[in-house]
Motif scaffolding. Structure first.
Motif, PDB file in Angstrom:
ATOM      1  N   ARG A  50      61.725 -69.592  -9.688  1.00 11.43           N
ATOM      2  CA  ARG A  50      62.570 -68.729 -10.512  1.00 11.43           C
ATOM      3  C   ARG A  50      64.012 -69.072 -10.176  1.00 11.43           C
ATOM      4  N   PHE A  51      64.947 -68.670 -11.051  1.00 11.33           N
ATOM      5  CA  PHE A  51      66.336 -69.026 -10.795  1.00 11.33           C
ATOM      6  C   PHE A  51      67.283 -67.978 -11.353  1.00 11.33           C
ATOM      7  N   GLU A  52      68.506 -68.005 -10.814  1.00  7.90           N
ATOM      8  CA  GLU A  52      69.557 -67.084 -11.224  1.00  7.90           C
ATOM      9  C   GLU A  52      70.735 -67.904 -11.720  1.00  7.90           C
ATOM     10  N   LEU A  53      70.986 -67.876 -13.014  1.00  3.85           N
ATOM     11  CA  LEU A  53      72.114 -68.629 -13.550  1.00  3.85           C
ATOM     12  C   LEU A  53      73.445 -68.034 -13.100  1.00  3.85           C
ATOM     13  N   ASP A  54      73.507 -66.723 -12.941  1.00  6.19           N
ATOM     14  CA  ASP A  54      74.762 -66.088 -12.527  1.00  6.19           C
ATOM     15  C   ASP A  54      75.237 -66.625 -11.185  1.00  6.19           C
ATOM     16  N   ASN A  55      74.282 -66.854 -10.281  1.00  7.52           N
ATOM     17  CA  ASN A  55      74.630 -67.312  -8.932  1.00  7.52           C
ATOM     18  C   ASN A  55      74.310 -68.783  -8.708  1.00  7.52           C
ATOM     19  N   ASN A  56      73.763 -69.451  -9.736  1.00 11.39           N
ATOM     20  CA  ASN A  56      73.399 -70.867  -9.633  1.00 11.39           C
ATOM     21  C   ASN A  56      72.483 -71.118  -8.439  1.00 11.39           C
ATOM     22  N   LEU A  57      71.412 -70.333  -8.375  1.00 13.07           N
ATOM     23  CA  LEU A  57      70.430 -70.438  -7.304  1.00 13.07           C
ATOM     24  C   LEU A  57      69.040 -70.665  -7.882  1.00 13.07           C
ATOM     25  N   VAL A  58      68.206 -71.385  -7.140  1.00  8.11           N
ATOM     26  CA  VAL A  58      66.803 -71.579  -7.498  1.00  8.11           C
ATOM     27  C   VAL A  58      65.950 -71.222  -6.292  1.00  8.11           C
ATOM     28  N   GLN A  59      64.877 -70.472  -6.520  1.00  6.84           N
ATOM     29  CA  GLN A  59      63.943 -70.140  -5.462  1.00  6.84           C
ATOM     30  C   GLN A  59      62.583 -70.734  -5.803  1.00  6.84           C
ATOM     31  N   ILE A  60      61.913 -71.282  -4.795  1.00  9.31           N
ATOM     32  CA  ILE A  60      60.555 -71.768  -4.993  1.00  9.31           C
ATOM     33  C   ILE A  60      59.614 -71.020  -4.047  1.00  9.31           C
ATOM     34  N   TYR A  61      58.406 -70.800  -4.535  1.00  8.75           N
ATOM     35  CA  TYR A  61      57.393 -70.065  -3.771  1.00  8.75           C
ATOM     36  C   TYR A  61      56.519 -71.075  -3.055  1.00  8.75           C
ATOM     37  N   LEU A  62      56.495 -71.014  -1.726  1.00  9.65           N
ATOM     38  CA  LEU A  62      55.785 -71.993  -0.913  1.00  9.65           C
ATOM     39  C   LEU A  62      54.347 -71.564  -0.642  1.00  9.65           C
ATOM     40  N   ALA A  63      53.550 -72.529  -0.230  1.00 15.16           N
ATOM     41  CA  ALA A  63      52.115 -72.287  -0.005  1.00 15.16           C
ATOM     42  C   ALA A  63      51.857 -71.279   1.105  1.00 15.16           C
ATOM     43  N   ASN A  64      52.777 -71.143   2.042  1.00 18.85           N
ATOM     44  CA  ASN A  64      52.599 -70.190   3.149  1.00 18.85           C
ATOM     45  C   ASN A  64      53.136 -68.799   2.809  1.00 18.85           C
ATOM     46  N   ASN A  65      53.280 -68.537   1.497  1.00 13.18           N
ATOM     47  CA  ASN A  65      53.727 -67.225   1.005  1.00 13.18           C
ATOM     48  C   ASN A  65      55.167 -66.885   1.405  1.00 13.18           C
ATOM     49  N   THR A  66      55.962 -67.905   1.551  1.00 10.67           N
ATOM     50  CA  THR A  66      57.380 -67.691   1.804  1.00 10.67           C
ATOM     51  C   THR A  66      58.194 -68.250   0.639  1.00 10.67           C
ATOM     52  N   VAL A  67      59.445 -67.858   0.567  1.00  2.82           N
ATOM     53  CA  VAL A  67      60.335 -68.279  -0.522  1.00  2.82           C
ATOM     54  C   VAL A  67      61.475 -69.107   0.058  1.00  2.82           C
ATOM     55  N   LYS A  68      61.736 -70.255  -0.561  1.00  2.00           N
ATOM     56  CA  LYS A  68      62.847 -71.101  -0.150  1.00  2.00           C
ATOM     57  C   LYS A  68      63.892 -71.124  -1.262  1.00  2.00           C
ATOM     58  N   THR A  69      65.148 -70.980  -0.881  1.00  2.00           N
ATOM     59  CA  THR A  69      66.243 -70.915  -1.857  1.00  2.00           C
ATOM     60  C   THR A  69      67.090 -72.184  -1.799  1.00  2.00           C
ATOM     61  N   TYR A  70      67.409 -72.711  -2.989  1.00  2.00           N
ATOM     62  CA  TYR A  70      68.292 -73.860  -3.106  1.00  2.00           C
ATOM     63  C   TYR A  70      69.525 -73.460  -3.921  1.00  2.00           C
TER      64      TYR A  70
END
Length: 212
Positions: A50-70
């Motif tokens: 998922r991503f936020e255009l307002d903040n120019n961020l992208v989050q991905i959901y990892l296999a270990n049930n954690t979220v990584k933000t780019y």
């Protein structure tokens, strides 16, 4: 009968909340997609994102049930599947001074690509409507449009004929005729895609004719 009508109107007004409906920009919810990072060698990450255009961020959901933000500084390209339209939507990162601030990596949706590319950033706007004599506000999806040029420059497009003919003045008469004959609008996303595609096709024909 008059009492019934008054009761119906009063009851109907009570049913209208101050803000109508739940509206989300695309990317606010988790969807299947792909991600290409700046430091990668062409390998894409297939993920739920998922991503936020307002903040120019992208989050991905990892296999270990954690979220990584780019941040947009780490990203080249995003592809996200839209369940509503049942198609992939593509987003690219380009340097741009959003809201006349400093130039920084900014996420744009690629609506159509060519000599001139049509870029967009989806947002939610609040509009006022009137129903049964009562005023209420309603959330709606809207787009900010931009034209991307072959020299790498990006110009905001304000959705008017005047602005269109200023930005693409080389074929303003030809495109104006095409828009009028096809009954298209200058501020509608689907119409704009058709208009820009026609502009690019005309440019292509001009180039081909030089070599014939």
């Amino acid at each position: 009968m008059r009492i019934t009508i008054y009761f119906f109107l009063a009851f109907s007004v009570l049913l209208i909340p101050s803000v109508q409906g739940q509206v989300n920009v695309f990317g606010a919810d988790w969807v299947k997609g792909k991600l290409l990072l700046q430091d990668s060698e062409g390998d894409t990450i297939q993920c739920t994102l998922r991503f936020e255009l307002d903040n120019n961020l992208v989050q991905i959901y990892l296999a270990n049930n954690t979220v990584k933000t780019y941040t947009s500084r780490q990203i080249k390209w995003i592809q996200a599947y839209d369940p509503a339209s049942k198609r992939d939507r593509n987003f690219y990162v380009f340097p741009y001074a959003l809201n006349n601030r400093y130039v920084s990596p900014t996420i744009f949706e690629m609506l159509t690509e060519g000599t001139v590319s049509l870029l967009g950033r989806e947002k939610i706007v609040i509009v006022q409507n009137t129903w049964a004599g009562s005023r209420f506000t309603q959330a709606q999806l809207s787009f900010d449009f931009y034209f991307g040029f072959a020299d790498g420059k990006i110009r905001v497009y304000r959705g008017t004929r005047k602005d269109f003919e200023y930005l693409l003045k080389d074929k303003s008469g030809y495109i104006r005729t095409f828009i009028e004959d096809s009954d298209l609008r200058y501020n509608d996303k689907d119409d704009l895609i058709r208009i820009i595609n026609q502009y690019n096709y005309s440019n292509y024909k001009d180039k081909v004719s030089k070599y014939e």
